[in-house]
Enzyme design. Sequence first.
Site: not given
Length: 630
Positions: A2, A49-52, A75, A77, A100, A378
């Site tokens: 986000c 918002r970038l919805a996850i 922003n 997770e 969350d 990684g």
Amino acid sequence: MCGIAGIYNLNDEIIAPSILKSMIKIQKHRGPDDEGFYINNNIGLGHARLAIIDLSVAGHQPMTNENGDLWITYNGEIYNFLELRFELKKLGHVFRSNTDTEVIIHAYEQWGKECLNKFNGMWAFAIWNNQTKELFCARDRFGVKPFYYFFDGKQFAFASEIKALLCCPFIKKEPNDEVIYNYLLYNRLDYSDQTFFCNIKQLRQGHYLHFQKNLLELNKYYIFVFNSQVGQFRETVAKEVGQKFIDLLKDSVKLRLQSDVPVGSCLSGGLDSSTIVCLINQLLRENGANNKQIGARQKTFSACFEDPKIDERKYIESIIQYTGAESHYVFPSGEKLWQEINDLIWYQEEPFGSTSIYAQWNVMRLAKQNKATVLLDGQGGDETLAGYPGYFISYLNQLFFEGRLATLLQELFSQKKTLVFSINQIKRLFSKFGYRLPLKLRALSEYYQKKALKVMNPFFLKQYQSKKISRTRSWYRLNLQQELWESGMNSGLQTLFKYEDKNSMAFSLETLVPFVDYRLVEFVFSLPACYKIHRGWSKYLLRVGAKNLLPTKIRWRKDKLGFATPENMWLCNNKEGIEQIFKSTHFKAKNYLNPQSILTNLDSYLSHPNSESSILWRSINLELWLQKFF
């Protein structure tokens, strides 16, 4: 994930909605799914918002608690949000969504700033308390998510990206000369809270920022302790801790596969990304992963080159055959780089160290073209497990000064079998030991710096050169773990996270980094150094633990490439374009660079890959950055 932004006027001036909206609009690529605003007199919060997780309107931000006292723009997770939600519900908290974000609000309401120690994840957020008129801002333990801010005593502004802050009329655009000096001479980046823009800072990893009664409090909440001992190596112990490491990493991967949108993986063919791909494959077989979002076959995304010296397809294809994953390749080119360089600089916002950033840019675009929204990779494995060849030198350093001569000789002998020192590694050796060497030998450690001095404006150089010793001496470390933490986790990894965040967000992608789950990092740093480097092998802990997970070809791979690119060839093929940059009558970096000297020595720079071409690249990048932003 986000884009966030906010303004807090301590002088009680009413927030101008147009400014806040422009801050979110310019970050729309970070959050194309939704946008929202909260403005209350002298406080304003914005969100793209970038919805996850929880794709419904219930995830709209800025979000408030049930009585409207607390407002958040966030922003990131939080991977353990379900466990925390359950705990908070038992304490009487009421939830209206499955996000969350709402868990963070109630966790702050319940535990205050101590909530930060309960989170497992990555975050940058701001919470406004409308009752007490307090503003609380925080960034995750390791700085995966960005948080930039400006404060002049009267006005405070923050955002996920610098360009959003530049939308504020009260923030003056001005280059940061000290940061530019360290970039040009040492290629040092993100070593402090300073950015390439004067008066715009980054909230450092593991810190929070708190306004109460108009007073700013800036504190470090994450205090890290590491094991400074070399230790006595035991093979049985190595197998035990190696297995525990893999178990922790597997759980970290599993947590990061929680998603309501398609998930893929970056795959370079190196040890770290290959381990992630193999763990996802294992979880798919065990039904421990979300098959709906990953698919029956996970998708991998890789950058490849026709030059066999830097192409890693033979390793990538080994993992593809081993796991049955669906591979996707992209072939970055120098021609495309020069066509897209201005866009890349715009999204990166600050000068960067090499063209490897463009390889990553192409991988992110490839993933977007193939409908992925979340990528695992990684990052962090090298910085926690001593993956870079230079860390071997730190280990030798520690062994020498602790009198572990037998182990030192064993490691030196083993090194001949596992790695071959390159010119850059020898340079690092002299740099590390330089200040302890006799004066005649010490000059060798200054050789490459002298090459950089030629490109710089002598007046600018004179202004900052006297400060050189105080800024570089602190980088010399006599302890491997300390070196890993200070130069790896506290500086180098910050730069890599920054590159990855900006490259991925340019294509509205979220990237996740399982190797920096705080449980995993704390476990690794609690171990003696001998389990990270042993008999010339870096990442020994991972190599032993992955015995039944990775193909032998990958597990005992000797070379180390990363996002390597044919940088020197790309520069040579654009010699005419480079000459035009430094001959331009509108040359903007004249206060920092000596364009005539660069043109005079251009052939020399182009004929010496890595060392001198790197200096040339930084000079080009600085000029193009100045053109873009000033």
